[in-house]
Design an enzyme around this catalytic site. Structure first.
Site, PDB file in Angstrom:
ATOM      1  N   GLU A   1     -62.132   4.244  29.200  1.00  0.00           N
ATOM      2  CA  GLU A   1     -61.548   3.109  28.480  1.00  0.00           C
ATOM      3  C   GLU A   1     -61.422   3.384  26.974  1.00  0.00           C
ATOM      4  O   GLU A   1     -61.351   2.452  26.176  1.00  0.00           O
ATOM      5  CB  GLU A   1     -62.402   1.864  28.711  1.00  0.00           C
ATOM      6  CG  GLU A   1     -62.471   1.439  30.169  1.00  0.00           C
ATOM      7  CD  GLU A   1     -63.387   0.249  30.378  1.00  0.00           C
ATOM      8  OE1 GLU A   1     -63.015  -0.850  29.941  1.00  0.00           O
ATOM      9  OE2 GLU A   1     -64.470   0.422  30.972  1.00  0.00           O
TER      10      GLU A   1
ATOM     11  N   SER B   1     -62.498  -2.737  33.223  1.00  0.00           N
ATOM     12  CA  SER B   1     -61.046  -2.744  33.081  1.00  0.00           C
ATOM     13  C   SER B   1     -60.314  -2.441  34.391  1.00  0.00           C
ATOM     14  O   SER B   1     -59.204  -1.915  34.390  1.00  0.00           O
ATOM     15  CB  SER B   1     -60.604  -1.740  32.005  1.00  0.00           C
ATOM     16  OG  SER B   1     -61.038  -2.148  30.731  1.00  0.00           O
TER      17      SER B   1
ATOM     18  N   TYR C   1     -53.296  -4.109  30.328  1.00  0.00           N
ATOM     19  CA  TYR C   1     -53.059  -3.503  29.027  1.00  0.00           C
ATOM     20  C   TYR C   1     -51.614  -3.116  28.734  1.00  0.00           C
ATOM     21  O   TYR C   1     -51.276  -2.863  27.583  1.00  0.00           O
ATOM     22  CB  TYR C   1     -53.970  -2.279  28.855  1.00  0.00           C
ATOM     23  CG  TYR C   1     -55.422  -2.660  28.963  1.00  0.00           C
ATOM     24  CD1 TYR C   1     -56.008  -3.550  28.058  1.00  0.00           C
ATOM     25  CD2 TYR C   1     -56.221  -2.176  29.994  1.00  0.00           C
ATOM     26  CE1 TYR C   1     -57.331  -3.924  28.171  1.00  0.00           C
ATOM     27  CE2 TYR C   1     -57.551  -2.543  30.109  1.00  0.00           C
ATOM     28  CZ  TYR C   1     -58.094  -3.419  29.187  1.00  0.00           C
ATOM     29  OH  TYR C   1     -59.410  -3.794  29.301  1.00  0.00           O
TER      30      TYR C   1
ATOM     31  N   ARG D   1     -67.692 -12.400  29.009  1.00  0.00           N
ATOM     32  CA  ARG D   1     -66.594 -13.005  29.771  1.00  0.00           C
ATOM     33  C   ARG D   1     -66.824 -12.740  31.258  1.00  0.00           C
ATOM     34  O   ARG D   1     -66.963 -11.596  31.669  1.00  0.00           O
ATOM     35  CB  ARG D   1     -65.242 -12.410  29.351  1.00  0.00           C
ATOM     36  CG  ARG D   1     -64.039 -13.249  29.742  1.00  0.00           C
ATOM     37  CD  ARG D   1     -62.738 -12.484  29.634  1.00  0.00           C
ATOM     38  NE  ARG D   1     -62.544 -11.622  30.788  1.00  0.00           N
ATOM     39  CZ  ARG D   1     -62.256 -10.329  30.716  1.00  0.00           C
ATOM     40  NH1 ARG D   1     -62.148  -9.720  29.550  1.00  0.00           N
ATOM     41  NH2 ARG D   1     -62.092  -9.630  31.829  1.00  0.00           N
TER      42      ARG D   1
ATOM     43  N   ASP E   1     -65.569 -13.033  35.267  1.00  0.00           N
ATOM     44  CA  ASP E   1     -64.356 -13.080  36.072  1.00  0.00           C
ATOM     45  C   ASP E   1     -64.652 -13.696  37.432  1.00  0.00           C
ATOM     46  O   ASP E   1     -65.724 -13.457  38.021  1.00  0.00           O
ATOM     47  CB  ASP E   1     -63.780 -11.674  36.255  1.00  0.00           C
ATOM     48  CG  ASP E   1     -63.333 -11.056  34.937  1.00  0.00           C
ATOM     49  OD1 ASP E   1     -63.007 -11.812  34.005  1.00  0.00           O
ATOM     50  OD2 ASP E   1     -63.323  -9.819  34.840  1.00  0.00           O
TER      51      ASP E   1
ATOM     52  N   GLU F   1     -67.882 -10.497  38.208  1.00  0.00           N
ATOM     53  CA  GLU F   1     -68.644  -9.657  37.279  1.00  0.00           C
ATOM     54  C   GLU F   1     -68.652 -10.305  35.906  1.00  0.00           C
ATOM     55  O   GLU F   1     -67.876 -11.224  35.621  1.00  0.00           O
ATOM     56  CB  GLU F   1     -68.029  -8.268  37.179  1.00  0.00           C
ATOM     57  CG  GLU F   1     -66.603  -8.256  36.628  1.00  0.00           C
ATOM     58  CD  GLU F   1     -66.018  -6.857  36.560  1.00  0.00           C
ATOM     59  OE1 GLU F   1     -66.552  -6.042  35.791  1.00  0.00           O
ATOM     60  OE2 GLU F   1     -65.031  -6.594  37.253  1.00  0.00           O
TER      61      GLU F   1
ATOM     62  N   ASN G   1     -68.357  -9.253  31.794  1.00  0.00           N
ATOM     63  CA  ASN G   1     -67.978  -8.223  30.824  1.00  0.00           C
ATOM     64  C   ASN G   1     -68.756  -8.476  29.539  1.00  0.00           C
ATOM     65  O   ASN G   1     -68.531  -9.481  28.859  1.00  0.00           O
ATOM     66  CB  ASN G   1     -66.475  -8.295  30.531  1.00  0.00           C
ATOM     67  CG  ASN G   1     -65.639  -8.117  31.782  1.00  0.00           C
ATOM     68  OD1 ASN G   1     -65.339  -7.011  32.188  1.00  0.00           O
ATOM     69  ND2 ASN G   1     -65.283  -9.232  32.429  1.00  0.00           N
TER      70      ASN G   1
ATOM     71  N   GLY H   1     -62.394  -7.130  26.010  1.00  0.00           N
ATOM     72  CA  GLY H   1     -61.324  -6.702  25.112  1.00  0.00           C
ATOM     73  C   GLY H   1     -61.190  -7.625  23.913  1.00  0.00           C
ATOM     74  O   GLY H   1     -61.304  -8.845  24.046  1.00  0.00           O
TER      75      GLY H   1
END
Length: 304
Positions: free
Chosen positions: A15, A141, A210, A249, A251, A265, A267, A271
């Site tokens: 990443e 990601s 992305y 964050r 998900d 999961e 994060n 990002g």
């Protein structure tokens, strides 16, 4: 008083490019807030570099292994440089999706059924009844994620390639149809829920995340209020159960037809470009990008 901020970005994970983009955006925003900023493209001499720089705070904009797995956090603890985001233990736990699920499930958050399996076993025969998802246990990601669709006769073969870059162990999870949803947590509060749609109609993979125009963000998510509230509560519970700090964050998947919600999961290094999900949710909550990164710097500490 915080004056000098070192923004850590780049690194050597898969990443890397995402991290460089996040770091550049955060550096510009921090300069706009009046901080003296040093951009650091992290290499294996990072301890020596930081020992010479002596920043007041390290803004961790790294993604993936080394930056998100507790390793750089340990370096910063040794150097006694306060840093943003989660600490050593929470970072190491969160990046291991299987182990994070165990902790979050124990805290009462619904998760998808899953099993750990070697990539070679998963390429030899179906490890779950299709449809199911295969994902590396410690990448972010959506790197290396494979969806095995219903009716597929043979398991995926790409995961057995000699040049497979995403580790030997995979997490196989039952596929949950429906909406892709995400919720940011900042300190002790939720910033709201966003629904993510891949512009191609496929799942929210690396390119959808992305590539320009690869995804559509619906913020706030247009879902039932009770589901919206449940997602916010689950994201905060996951943040606290894993021991996250700063901004995280979570998900989720939600299937309207079966009324099924599962946590996927968390994060710990989401990002951070101005159009990324967390800054969008912060804007929805009344914080512009500069105010968000300033809060993160002021929140930085040791022993996180």
């Amino acid at each position: 008083m915080i004056e000098h901020v070192a923004v850590l970005m780049g690194g050597w994970s898969v990443e890397r490019e995402v991290s460089l983009n996040s770091g550049a955006a955060c550096a510009r925003a921090l300069e706009g807030q009046g901080y003296r900023v040093t951009r650091v493209d992290v290499q294996r001499d990072i301890a020596e570099v930081l020992a010479k720089l002596k920043p007041d705070v390290a803004f961790n904009a790294l993604h993936g292994r080394f930056g998100e797995d507790g390793t750089i956090q340990g370096v910063l603890e040794i150097l006694r440089i306060p840093y943003t985001h989660s600490g050593v233990l929470a970072s190491a736990l969160a990046i291991r999706k299987d182990r994070a699920k165990t902790v979050v499930k124990a805290a009462g958050v619904p998760v998808a059924h899953g099993v750990n399996v070697s990539r070679f076993a998963a390429a030899k025969s179906h490890v779950l009844p299709p449809p199911y998802v295969l994902k590396p246990v410690d990448e972010g990601s959506s790197v290396g994620v494979v969806i095995v669709k219903k009716g597929r006769e043979h398991p995926p073969q790409e995961i057995a390639r000699p040049d497979w870059p995403c580790g030997e162990m995979l997490l196989a999870e039952t596929f949950i149809a429906g909406r892709e949803l995400t919720c940011a947590v900042m300190g002790g509060r939720s910033l709201g829920v966003t629904e993510i749609q891949a512009a191609t109609g496929e799942f929210y993979d690396y390119d959808a995340k992305y590539a320009k125009g690869g995804s559509i963000h619906i913020c706030p998510a247009q879902i039932l209020p009770k589901i919206y509230q449940q997602i916010e509560e689950c994201a905060l519970t996951a943040h606290q159960a894993i021991g996250c700090r700063g901004v995280s964050r979570s998900d989720f998947r939600y299937d309207d037809e079966s009324d099924t919600l599962v946590w996927l999961e968390v994060n710990t290094q989401p990002g951070m470009t101005e159009t990324s999900l967390v800054p969008e949710l912060a804007a929805h909550a009344g914080l512009n990008f500069g105010e968000l990164v300033k809060w993160m710097v002021q929140d930085a500490s040791l022993d996180r």
